[in-house]
Design a protein around this motif. Structure first.
Motif, PDB file in Angstrom:
ATOM      1  N   CYS A 176      -3.291 -53.083 -19.453  1.00  0.00           N
ATOM      2  CA  CYS A 176      -3.084 -53.037 -20.907  1.00  0.00           C
ATOM      3  C   CYS A 176      -3.932 -54.138 -21.558  1.00  0.00           C
ATOM      4  O   CYS A 176      -4.564 -53.926 -22.599  1.00  0.00           O
ATOM      5  CB  CYS A 176      -1.595 -53.238 -21.195  1.00  0.00           C
ATOM      6  N   GLU A 177      -3.979 -55.289 -20.900  1.00  0.00           N
ATOM      7  CA  GLU A 177      -4.737 -56.421 -21.453  1.00  0.00           C
ATOM      8  C   GLU A 177      -6.236 -56.112 -21.488  1.00  0.00           C
ATOM      9  O   GLU A 177      -6.930 -56.428 -22.451  1.00  0.00           O
ATOM     10  CB  GLU A 177      -4.453 -57.675 -20.612  1.00  0.00           C
ATOM     11  N   LEU A 178      -6.716 -55.466 -20.429  1.00  0.00           N
ATOM     12  CA  LEU A 178      -8.132 -55.101 -20.416  1.00  0.00           C
ATOM     13  C   LEU A 178      -8.426 -54.074 -21.510  1.00  0.00           C
ATOM     14  O   LEU A 178      -9.400 -54.190 -22.253  1.00  0.00           O
ATOM     15  CB  LEU A 178      -8.501 -54.549 -19.033  1.00  0.00           C
ATOM     16  N   ALA A 179      -7.541 -53.082 -21.642  1.00  0.00           N
ATOM     17  CA  ALA A 179      -7.748 -52.050 -22.676  1.00  0.00           C
ATOM     18  C   ALA A 179      -7.756 -52.688 -24.069  1.00  0.00           C
ATOM     19  O   ALA A 179      -8.559 -52.319 -24.930  1.00  0.00           O
ATOM     20  CB  ALA A 179      -6.659 -50.981 -22.567  1.00  0.00           C
ATOM     21  N   MET A 180      -6.872 -53.670 -24.281  1.00  0.00           N
ATOM     22  CA  MET A 180      -6.784 -54.303 -25.612  1.00  0.00           C
ATOM     23  C   MET A 180      -8.032 -55.107 -25.970  1.00  0.00           C
ATOM     24  O   MET A 180      -8.266 -55.393 -27.136  1.00  0.00           O
ATOM     25  CB  MET A 180      -5.566 -55.236 -25.679  1.00  0.00           C
ATOM     26  N   SER A 181      -8.802 -55.509 -24.957  1.00  0.00           N
ATOM     27  CA  SER A 181     -10.008 -56.278 -25.276  1.00  0.00           C
ATOM     28  C   SER A 181     -11.218 -55.371 -25.470  1.00  0.00           C
ATOM     29  O   SER A 181     -12.311 -55.847 -25.781  1.00  0.00           O
ATOM     30  CB  SER A 181     -10.277 -57.326 -24.194  1.00  0.00           C
ATOM     31  N   CYS A 182     -11.021 -54.057 -25.293  1.00  0.00           N
ATOM     32  CA  CYS A 182     -12.088 -53.109 -25.621  1.00  0.00           C
ATOM     33  C   CYS A 182     -12.101 -52.935 -27.144  1.00  0.00           C
ATOM     34  O   CYS A 182     -11.155 -53.302 -27.833  1.00  0.00           O
ATOM     35  CB  CYS A 182     -11.827 -51.771 -24.932  1.00  0.00           C
ATOM     36  N   ASP A 183     -13.173 -52.344 -27.667  1.00  0.00           N
ATOM     37  CA  ASP A 183     -13.261 -52.225 -29.129  1.00  0.00           C
ATOM     38  C   ASP A 183     -12.236 -51.239 -29.663  1.00  0.00           C
ATOM     39  O   ASP A 183     -11.702 -51.420 -30.746  1.00  0.00           O
ATOM     40  CB  ASP A 183     -14.685 -51.851 -29.539  1.00  0.00           C
ATOM     41  N   PHE A 184     -11.990 -50.150 -28.932  1.00  0.00           N
ATOM     42  CA  PHE A 184     -10.868 -49.278 -29.270  1.00  0.00           C
ATOM     43  C   PHE A 184     -10.448 -48.480 -28.054  1.00  0.00           C
ATOM     44  O   PHE A 184     -11.171 -48.436 -27.047  1.00  0.00           O
ATOM     45  CB  PHE A 184     -11.158 -48.380 -30.489  1.00  0.00           C
ATOM     46  N   ASN A 211      -6.254 -43.042 -19.130  1.00  0.00           N
ATOM     47  CA  ASN A 211      -5.842 -41.741 -18.598  1.00  0.00           C
ATOM     48  C   ASN A 211      -4.455 -41.758 -17.957  1.00  0.00           C
ATOM     49  O   ASN A 211      -4.013 -40.730 -17.447  1.00  0.00           O
ATOM     50  CB  ASN A 211      -6.875 -41.288 -17.553  1.00  0.00           C
ATOM     51  N   GLY A 212      -3.766 -42.890 -17.964  1.00  0.00           N
ATOM     52  CA  GLY A 212      -2.445 -42.954 -17.313  1.00  0.00           C
ATOM     53  C   GLY A 212      -1.829 -44.315 -17.599  1.00  0.00           C
ATOM     54  O   GLY A 212      -1.976 -44.849 -18.701  1.00  0.00           O
ATOM     55  N   PHE A 213      -1.195 -44.910 -16.566  1.00  0.00           N
ATOM     56  CA  PHE A 213      -0.564 -46.216 -16.772  1.00  0.00           C
ATOM     57  C   PHE A 213      -1.601 -47.280 -17.145  1.00  0.00           C
ATOM     58  O   PHE A 213      -2.604 -47.441 -16.440  1.00  0.00           O
ATOM     59  CB  PHE A 213       0.130 -46.681 -15.489  1.00  0.00           C
ATOM     60  N   ALA A 214      -1.349 -47.985 -18.229  1.00  0.00           N
ATOM     61  CA  ALA A 214      -2.140 -49.182 -18.590  1.00  0.00           C
ATOM     62  C   ALA A 214      -1.110 -50.286 -18.719  1.00  0.00           C
ATOM     63  O   ALA A 214      -0.531 -50.499 -19.789  1.00  0.00           O
ATOM     64  CB  ALA A 214      -2.904 -48.975 -19.889  1.00  0.00           C
ATOM     65  N   LEU A 215      -0.856 -50.948 -17.597  1.00  0.00           N
ATOM     66  CA  LEU A 215       0.239 -51.919 -17.549  1.00  0.00           C
ATOM     67  C   LEU A 215      -0.305 -53.298 -17.215  1.00  0.00           C
ATOM     68  O   LEU A 215      -1.320 -53.421 -16.516  1.00  0.00           O
ATOM     69  CB  LEU A 215       1.258 -51.507 -16.486  1.00  0.00           C
ATOM     70  N   GLY A 239      -2.151 -52.861 -13.555  1.00  0.00           N
ATOM     71  CA  GLY A 239      -1.961 -54.312 -13.656  1.00  0.00           C
ATOM     72  C   GLY A 239      -2.670 -55.063 -12.557  1.00  0.00           C
ATOM     73  O   GLY A 239      -3.424 -54.494 -11.763  1.00  0.00           O
ATOM     74  N   ALA A 240      -2.413 -56.359 -12.533  1.00  0.00           N
ATOM     75  CA  ALA A 240      -2.934 -57.174 -11.442  1.00  0.00           C
ATOM     76  C   ALA A 240      -2.280 -56.705 -10.147  1.00  0.00           C
ATOM     77  O   ALA A 240      -1.163 -56.175 -10.168  1.00  0.00           O
ATOM     78  CB  ALA A 240      -2.594 -58.638 -11.699  1.00  0.00           C
ATOM     79  N   GLN A 256       0.674 -44.389 -20.597  1.00  0.00           N
ATOM     80  CA  GLN A 256       1.794 -45.280 -20.935  1.00  0.00           C
ATOM     81  C   GLN A 256       1.287 -46.709 -20.918  1.00  0.00           C
ATOM     82  O   GLN A 256       0.498 -47.074 -20.037  1.00  0.00           O
ATOM     83  CB  GLN A 256       2.926 -45.132 -19.924  1.00  0.00           C
ATOM     84  N   PHE A 257       1.760 -47.491 -21.876  1.00  0.00           N
ATOM     85  CA  PHE A 257       1.306 -48.873 -22.018  1.00  0.00           C
ATOM     86  C   PHE A 257       2.492 -49.813 -21.833  1.00  0.00           C
ATOM     87  O   PHE A 257       3.628 -49.452 -22.151  1.00  0.00           O
ATOM     88  CB  PHE A 257       0.714 -49.087 -23.417  1.00  0.00           C
TER      89      PHE A 257
END
Ligand code: CAA
Length: 260
Positions: free
Chosen positions: A113-121, A105-109, A65-66, A129-130
């Motif tokens: 999580c927001e950065l991952a969601m703006s990727c294509d997949f 590869n681990g926590f996407a919080l 996260g931030a 964990q999200f």
């Protein structure tokens, strides 16, 4: 610019950006955001770079996260500007005319999580964990989480995740459609890079057209979205790749796409 908080490596036309503050679980401070902005611009400008992959250093976190120690000092205006800066970056990933894959590869919080969601997949490890745990800090997601999560998994589940702050597993995230594939932690990066190399061999023109048609279509009604698609379909036929792909099929050989 020289990077302190990210690693930026290039191989076989793939740019691998690794968030590299493992002691803070790769939390995003303003300097990291600036480095990511710079790296994404490099990928945008360099024709030799075909795919961008994000991952996190260490075995615990993608991005937790931030950076909360920065948030703790912010006044309302600074917080708003920080959210806008983060949103600019996640929008720039969607605007990048090349595939972007999150290798979680681990926590996407929170912001992770927001950065991952703006990727294509998203490809995730079994340990990933999200979540959007901002509620536990007395704040809300700021890098587009309330909007993209609802669009990706539906508003009720998105509200539950944002309101409770509870984390979900990679498997649950896959069942919800947030994650495309789950791999054992040991093979995640290798599998992601394999997928990236596969994309690097496909037609750049067609990849860009898919990305634009899907993303633009998400914000409009079905008819308007299909009109975007027809236009993008036509654009594919303006270049050599469509001729090469269809001819290679008929000649029973592998196509060689030049991106023209
Ligand atoms: N910011 C700053 N530092 C962080 C951090 C973050 N987001 N997440 C973890 N860290 C630091 C911890 O403070 C700790 O530092 P010290 O070793 O110096 O004490 C170190 O990383 C390791 O963390 P933990 O000891 O907490 O590790 P854990 O395994 O016990 O727990 C965790 C892991 C569940 C991810 C926990 O660290 C956690 O809850 N982190 C915060 C997650 C969070 O709230 N993220 C949202 C931030 S707000 C946001 O992102 C807003 C937005 O939309 C942009």
């Amino acid at each position: 610019m020289a990077y302190e908080n990210i690693l930026f490596e290039v191989q076989d036309g793939i740019a691998l950006l690794t968030f590299n503050r493992p002691k803070a679980l790769n939390a995003l401070n303003p300097q990291t955001l600036e480095e990511v902005r710079d790296a994404v611009e490099r990928v945008r400008q360099d024709d030799a770079l075909r795919v961008l992959v994000f991952t996190g250093a260490g075995d615990k976190a993608f991005v937790a996260g931030a950076d909360i120690s920065e948030l703790q000092k912010m006044n309302p205006l600074e917080a708003r500007l920080f959210a806008e800066r983060g949103q600019e970056i996640v929008f720039s990933l969607e605007a990048l005319p090349k595939p972007v894959i999150a290798c979680v590869n681990g926590f996407a919080l929170g912001g992770g999580c927001e950065l991952a969601m703006s990727c294509d997949f998203i490809y995730a490890s079994e340990r990933a964990q999200f979540g959007q745990p901002e509620i536990n800090l007395g704040i809300i997601p700021g890098f587009g989480g309330t909007q993209r999560l609802a669009r990706l998994i539906g508003r009720a589940k998105a509200k539950e995740i944002c309101m409770t702050g509870e984390r979900i597993s990679a498997q649950e995230a896959k069942a919800l459609g947030l994650v495309a594939k789950v791999f054992p932690a040991e093979t995640l990066l290798e599998e992601t890079l394999k997928a990236a190399r596969n994309l690097a061999e496909k037609s750049r023109v067609a990849l860009r057209a898919i990305k634009q048609a899907v993303d633009r279509g998400m914000d409009v009604d079905l008819k308007t979205g299909c009109a975007f698609e027809a236009e993008a379909f036509g654009v594919c036929f303006a270049g050599q790749d469509a001729r090469e792909g269809t001819t290679a099929f008929l000649e029973k050989r592998k196509p060689h796409f030049t991106g023209t």
